[in-house]
Design an enzyme around this catalytic site. Structure first.
Site, short mmCIF file in Angstrom:
data_model
loop_
_atom_site.label_atom_id
_atom_site.label_comp_id
_atom_site.label_asym_id
_atom_site.label_seq_id
_atom_site.Cartn_x
_atom_site.Cartn_y
_atom_site.Cartn_z
N HIS A 157 0.81 -1.23 0.00
CA HIS A 157 0.00 0.00 0.00
C HIS A 157 0.84 1.28 0.00
CE1 HIS A 157 -3.72 -2.22 1.05
NE2 HIS A 157 -2.95 -2.94 1.86
N ASP A 158 1.75 1.38 0.98
CA ASP A 158 2.45 2.65 1.20
C ASP A 158 3.35 3.03 0.02
OD1 ASP A 158 1.22 2.89 3.63
OD2 ASP A 158 2.89 2.02 4.76
#
Ligand code: BDR
Ligand code: CA
Length: 306
Positions: free
Chosen positions: A238-239
Site C-alpha cells: 500500500h504505502d
C-alpha cells in the site's frame, strides 16, 4: 531537474519499509526528514525501525519520534500483519545514531519553513503527527506544497468492513487533517488494491541483484505469508503507491471530492465518506492506477541498491 524535497511520516511497517526504500531509490525525491508515529506497532518499535531503516539505507537526515497514542482512542496495532517488531520480525543492525530531539511535529514545521512552499509530505501511517502539527502550527497547511497520504477508501475497508487501517487507527486525527485545508491527495484502498503483486512477481523481484535483496525478499516473503493466510493470492505494498505517485504523478488518476471522516459512530468509525458531487471539495482521491507503471518503478527499485 531539482529534486522534490519530502518528509516521510511513517509507522514501519513492512510496506512502510519498502516505501522508504522506493523513495530513497528515486532520483526525483530528496528525503529531508523521517518522522515516526504509532500505528502498525507501538511508537517505541516504529521509531526504532525508522531509525534503523534510515541507517541501513544511508538516509542521513533527522529521524524524530511523534505520537505514542492516537488523539482520542486506544492504540490498536497491526502485529498480525507486520509482526511483533513491526517489520516482519526481520532484525536490522541497530543504528548508532540518536533520534532528533524535536517532536515529529516540530521537526516537520522546521523543515517545511526552510523550503518556502516547496516541501511535500508523504504520510503513510495514522495521521496523528500531522494533526498535531496542524493544531500547533495552523499556518502549516499553506506552507506545504502537497500532502499525499496512504489511507482511506471510497468503498470498503480493510481493518473493518467500513474503514481502512490508517484512518481507523486515529479517526479524530484524520478528521482534523481532512478538514485542515492542505492541498491533499488520498491514495486509498481503491487504488492500492489494484496493485497486487503475485507470487511470480515477487520471485522476479527476488532474482534482481542488489545489496539489499535479501531484506527486500524477506519483507516480501513475510508479507506474502501473512496475506496468504488471509486468503490473498499476492501482496499489496500500500504505502509504496503513495511514494510512487509523488515520483510519477501519471501512476494515478485523481478526482476532486468532498471527503469527511466518520469519527463517532461505533460501527462505521474510521470510514472516509467520499462524495464526488459534494460542493466542498477538499481532497483529490485516487480512483485509477497505472499498474504497469507502478510495478515497473517498484521492480526496478532494488537495482538502485547495487
Ligand atoms: C495501511 O495500513 C498499514 O498496516 C500499512 O502500513 C498501510 O499504511 C494499509 O491499510
Ligand atoms: Ca504504514
Amino acid at each position: 531537474m531539482s529534486k522534490i524535497p519530502v518528509i516521510i511520516d511513517t509507522d514501519p511497517g513492512i510496506d512502510d519499509f519498502l516505501a522508504i526504500m522506493l523513495a530513497k531509490s528515486s532520483a526525483k525525491l530528496d528525503i529531508r526528514a523521517i518522522t515516526a508515529v504509532c500505528g502498525n506497532q507501538t511508537l517505541e518499535k516504529t521509531s526504532k525501525n525508522a531509525l534503523d531503516i534510515a541507517n541501513l539505507l544511508d538516509i542521513n537526515v533527522a529521524v524524530a519520534k511523534g505520537a505514542q497514542t492516537p488523539l482520542d482512542r486506544e492504540l490498536y496495532t497491526a502485529g498480525d500483519v507486520h509482526g511483533e517488531n513491526g517489520i516482519g520480525n526481520i532484525y536490522l543492525e541497530a543504528s548508532s545514531k540518536e533520534f532528533d530531539n524535536r517532536y515529529a511535529w516540530d521537526l516537520i514545521y522546521d523543515e517545511v519553513k526552510k523550503e518556502n512552499g516547496n516541501l511535500e509530505i508523504i504520510a503513510i501511517g495514522p495521521l496523528t503527527n500531522i494533526a498535531i502539527a496542524v493544531l500547533k502550527y495552523p499556518e502549516l497547511v499553506n506552507m506545504v506544497k502537497r500532502l499525499t497520504i496512504m489511507g482511506g477508501s471510497a468503498s470498503s475497508g480493510n481493518r473493518t468492513e467500513h474503514a481502512e487501517f490508517n484512518i481507523w487507527a486515529d479517526p479524530l486525527a484524520a478528521d482534523i487533517v481532512f478538514k485542515s485545508g492542505f492541498n491533499m491527495v488520498m491514495v486509498g484502498l481503491d487504488v492500492t488494491r489494484k496493485t497486487l503483486l503475485s507470487e511470480e512477481n515477487i520471485e522476479e523481484i527476488k532474482a534482481v541483484k542488489s545489496e539489499h535483496i535479501d531484506i527486500i525478499g524477506s519483507l516480501l516473503d513475510e508479507m506474502f505469508k501473512r496475506y496468504k493466510k488471509l486468503g490473498n493470492p499476492g501482496v499489496v505494498i500500500h504505502d509504496a503507491l503513495a511514494v510512487a505517485y509523488v515520483i510519477d504523478e501519471s501512476c494515478l488518476e485523481l478526482k476532486n471530492c468532498q471527503v469527511s471522516i466518520e469519527s463517532r459512530d461505533e460501527i462505521r468509525i474510521g470510514k472516509t465518506i467520499v462524495d464526488l458531487e459534494g460542493k466542498d471539495k477538499n481532497v483529490a482521491v485516487a480512483f485509477e492506477v497505472d499498474f504497469n507503471l507502478f510495478k515497473d518503478l517498484f521492480e526496478k527499485m532494488p537495482l538502485y541498491y547495487n
